[in-house]
Write an enzyme that holds these catalytic residues in place. Structure first.
Site, PDB file in Angstrom:
ATOM      1  N   GLY A 280       1.010  -1.028  -0.009  1.00  0.00           N
ATOM      2  CA  GLY A 280       0.147  -0.025   0.024  1.00  0.00           C
ATOM      3  C   GLY A 280       0.828   1.171  -0.147  1.00  0.00           C
ATOM      4  O   GLY A 280       1.951   1.301  -0.455  1.00  0.00           O
ATOM      5  N   SER A 281       0.178   2.307   0.530  1.00  0.00           N
ATOM      6  CA  SER A 281       1.018   3.596   0.433  1.00  0.00           C
ATOM      7  C   SER A 281       2.213   3.697   1.432  1.00  0.00           C
ATOM      8  O   SER A 281       2.427   3.029   2.593  1.00  0.00           O
ATOM      9  CB  SER A 281       0.008   4.688   0.727  1.00  0.00           C
ATOM     10  OG  SER A 281      -0.518   4.680   2.147  1.00  0.00           O
ATOM     11  N   THR A 282       2.869   4.462   1.012  1.00  0.00           N
ATOM     12  CA  THR A 282       4.325   4.860   1.848  1.00  0.00           C
ATOM     13  C   THR A 282       3.849   5.218   3.352  1.00  0.00           C
ATOM     14  O   THR A 282       4.450   4.992   4.202  1.00  0.00           O
ATOM     15  CB  THR A 282       5.164   5.773   1.211  1.00  0.00           C
ATOM     16  OG1 THR A 282       5.655   5.061  -0.133  1.00  0.00           O
ATOM     17  CG2 THR A 282       6.544   5.993   2.145  1.00  0.00           C
TER      18      THR A 282
ATOM     19  N   THR B  77       1.017   4.815   4.982  1.00  0.00           N
ATOM     20  CA  THR B  77       0.604   3.883   5.791  1.00  0.00           C
ATOM     21  C   THR B  77       1.654   2.777   6.167  1.00  0.00           C
ATOM     22  O   THR B  77       1.632   2.329   7.430  1.00  0.00           O
ATOM     23  CB  THR B  77      -0.448   3.013   5.030  1.00  0.00           C
ATOM     24  OG1 THR B  77      -1.471   3.807   4.689  1.00  0.00           O
ATOM     25  CG2 THR B  77      -1.198   1.806   5.925  1.00  0.00           C
ATOM     26  N   GLY B  78       2.553   2.625   5.326  1.00  0.00           N
ATOM     27  CA  GLY B  78       3.637   1.833   5.867  1.00  0.00           C
ATOM     28  C   GLY B  78       4.465   2.419   6.793  1.00  0.00           C
ATOM     29  O   GLY B  78       4.918   1.585   7.911  1.00  0.00           O
TER      30      GLY B  78
ATOM     31  N   CYS C 203       1.206  -0.697  -8.622  1.00  0.00           N
ATOM     32  CA  CYS C 203       2.513   0.046  -7.606  1.00  0.00           C
ATOM     33  C   CYS C 203       3.635   0.082  -8.603  1.00  0.00           C
ATOM     34  O   CYS C 203       4.223   1.034  -8.804  1.00  0.00           O
ATOM     35  CB  CYS C 203       2.681  -0.812  -6.549  1.00  0.00           C
ATOM     36  SG  CYS C 203       1.513  -0.978  -5.404  1.00  0.00           S
TER      37      CYS C 203
ATOM     38  N   GLU D  55       5.847  -3.470   0.822  1.00  0.00           N
ATOM     39  CA  GLU D  55       5.661  -2.848  -0.477  1.00  0.00           C
ATOM     40  C   GLU D  55       4.985  -1.832  -0.762  1.00  0.00           C
ATOM     41  O   GLU D  55       3.882  -1.841  -0.696  1.00  0.00           O
ATOM     42  CB  GLU D  55       5.250  -4.313  -1.419  1.00  0.00           C
ATOM     43  CG  GLU D  55       5.791  -4.074  -2.817  1.00  0.00           C
ATOM     44  CD  GLU D  55       4.570  -3.464  -3.804  1.00  0.00           C
ATOM     45  OE1 GLU D  55       4.370  -2.225  -3.797  1.00  0.00           O
ATOM     46  OE2 GLU D  55       3.819  -4.240  -4.304  1.00  0.00           O
TER      47      GLU D  55
END
Length: 469
Positions: free
Chosen positions: A221-223, A225-226, A277, A243
């Protein structure tokens, strides 16, 4: 064999109890997602924790047998899963889309089942040898995205189960029904509570990431959220495979035949209508062939049918949700105002439906323009002219993202010289976004860390243990 209606009935909540899920192509309600709570998640994790020792004790041979049986079961339900996926996610049945994605699920399961992770002798001393083993972690939390919801779920599930872990899956709020249907099919084969799905909101996802009984989080998902997941993992020390977002650059070197690369370029950028992505998201083309590349891409775009995914003729679909549609639309409009040349597309395809945006090629942009610097995650490709290859390499490396990149050239040696200098987890030559279940895949910089696929993917969901003596 199930049918689509049966699968929907088995995974859907009742109207008025569940959350409406809409077909992005038509806006029609296709079902109702269960709205699980944090308490439901806690129960799911507890069940998976209780089931894990017996699953690990089955041994590799039995787990391999079961994973292959799961792949057979998915194949037997492939059309029903693809139809549901198309209705929920929006991607067409044909082309590299819904049927392709479901097929990839069984391919990845079989490949993962066939992958051997050998014990390694790390010190070959007869008197005092050391060997490296890999054991199950425990319970893996799998948090998936909405763009390739089934395939990426399998990327997380297959290696985890193969190594003796149990898995709790939290699908995206946008595409829960197709993932729950996939789990329903898989659980016709697997022992109880080895694979559990929880459909909930961000609060449920946050709890999964920080849960004290989760040993590993796999997230795509998104950076942003990561980063939140990384902070959560400080308390439970869960291992992570992340990822995250990409803004993949492609560099077309001088001397390349535009016609020879155009179709691969097109699908590198616009697979899943650009909602991938590791799609090609900014294209740097040498000034000697700049206009020819644009012309070839425009010609291919004109021939690719877009529309409702259930129409067998279409290969491009809508944006999956309104938020993503607005991002793409706003970035294209900003590019227009900055002097970008709209070669194709450039405005919503309202005649097809509310969330359709046509393939849009925007020429004459530069680094720093938002459509170049920000991940559009949709069917809009900025094309940037360069003169010096050194400048193109610097441009490719200047952003935080580092998931994938590509180099396009008739000279393989020249392409490799450029490829090794690009800061990304994968660099493709004369292709973009192609993956193989045995080729490790992962990002660098803001695109995350950890590897998936093949032997490295098995190691990532295992505990390494050295025994000496």
């Amino acid at each position: 064999m199930s049918n689509q209606a049966d699968l929907l009935t088995r995974v859907s909540a009742q109207e008025g109890v569940g959350r409406e899920i809409h077909d992005p192509a038509t806006g029609a309600v296709i079902g109702f997602a269960p709205v699980h709570t944090v308490a439901d998640l806690d129960s799911a994790v507890a069940a998976a924790r209780a089931a894990q020792p017996a699953w690990a004790a089955l041994g590799h041979a039995k787990r391999i047998e079961l994973l292959n049986a799961v792949a057979d079961k998915i194949d037997a339900n492939a059309e029903e899963l693809a139809q549901l996926l198309s209705r929920e996610q929006g991607k067409p049945l044909n082309g590299p889309n819904a049927r392709f994605e479901v097929g990839a699920c069984s391919v990845w399961l079989r490949a993962t089942a066939a992958t051997v992770l050998e014990t390694e002798t790390v010190v070959a001393d007869e008197a005092n040898p050391s060997q490296l083993f890999y054991k199950a972690l425990g319970v893996v939390g799998a948090i998936g995205p909405w763009n390739w919801p089934l395939m990426i779920s399998i990327w997380q599930i297959a290696p985890s189960l193969r190594m003796g872990n149990t898995v709790v899956v939290k699908p995206s709020e946008f595409t829960p029904l197709s993932v729950l249907a996939l789990l329903e099919v898989m659980n016709e084969v697997l022992p109880a509570d080895v694979l559990v799905g929880v459909s909930g909101d961000r609060e449920v996802g946050a709890r999964l990431a920080s849960h004290p009984d989760i040993d590993k989080i796999m997230f795509t998902g998104s950076t942003a959220t990561g980063r939140a997941i990384i902070r959560s993992s400080a308390d439970n020390l869960a291992r992570l495979t992340l990822e995250l977002g990409g803004n993949d650059a492609g560099i077309v070197l001088p001397g390349t035949d535009p016609a020879a690369i155009a179709e691969n370029l097109f699908w590198g950028a616009f697979i899943n209508t650009g909602q991938t992505c590791a799609a090609l998201k900014r294209l740097y083309v040498h000034d000697s062939i700049y206009e020819q590349v644009i012309e070839e891409l425009a010609g291919i775009a004109a021939k690719m049918p877009m529309g409702n995914g259930l129409d067998e003729n279409n290969v491009l679909g809508p944006l999956q949700n309104k938020k993503q549609f607005d991002i793409v639309s706003d970035l294209v409009e900003d590019a227009r105002k900055r002097g970008g040349r709209i070669v194709t597309g450039g405005s919503p395809a309202t005649e097809l439906g509310e969330l359709f945006y046509p393939i849009t090629l925007v020429a004459d942009l530069k680094d720093g323009d938002p459509l170049v610097d920000e991940e559009q995650f949709g069917p809009a490709l900025p094309i940037i002219k360069y003169t010096d290859v050194e400048d193109a390499i610097a441009s490719a490396n200047r952003l935080e993202a580092g998931l994938g990149a590509s180099v396009w050239s008739a000279d393989p040696a020249a392409a490799r010289e450029v490829a090794v200098r690009i800061e990304s987890g994968t660099v493709w030559i004369n292709q973009h976004g192609t993956i193989h279940p045995m080729a490790p895949f992962g990002g660098v910089k803001g695109s995350g860390y950890g590897l998936e696929f093949g032997v490295e993917g098995l190691k990532s969901v295992s505990i390494p243990q050295v025994i000496t003596g």
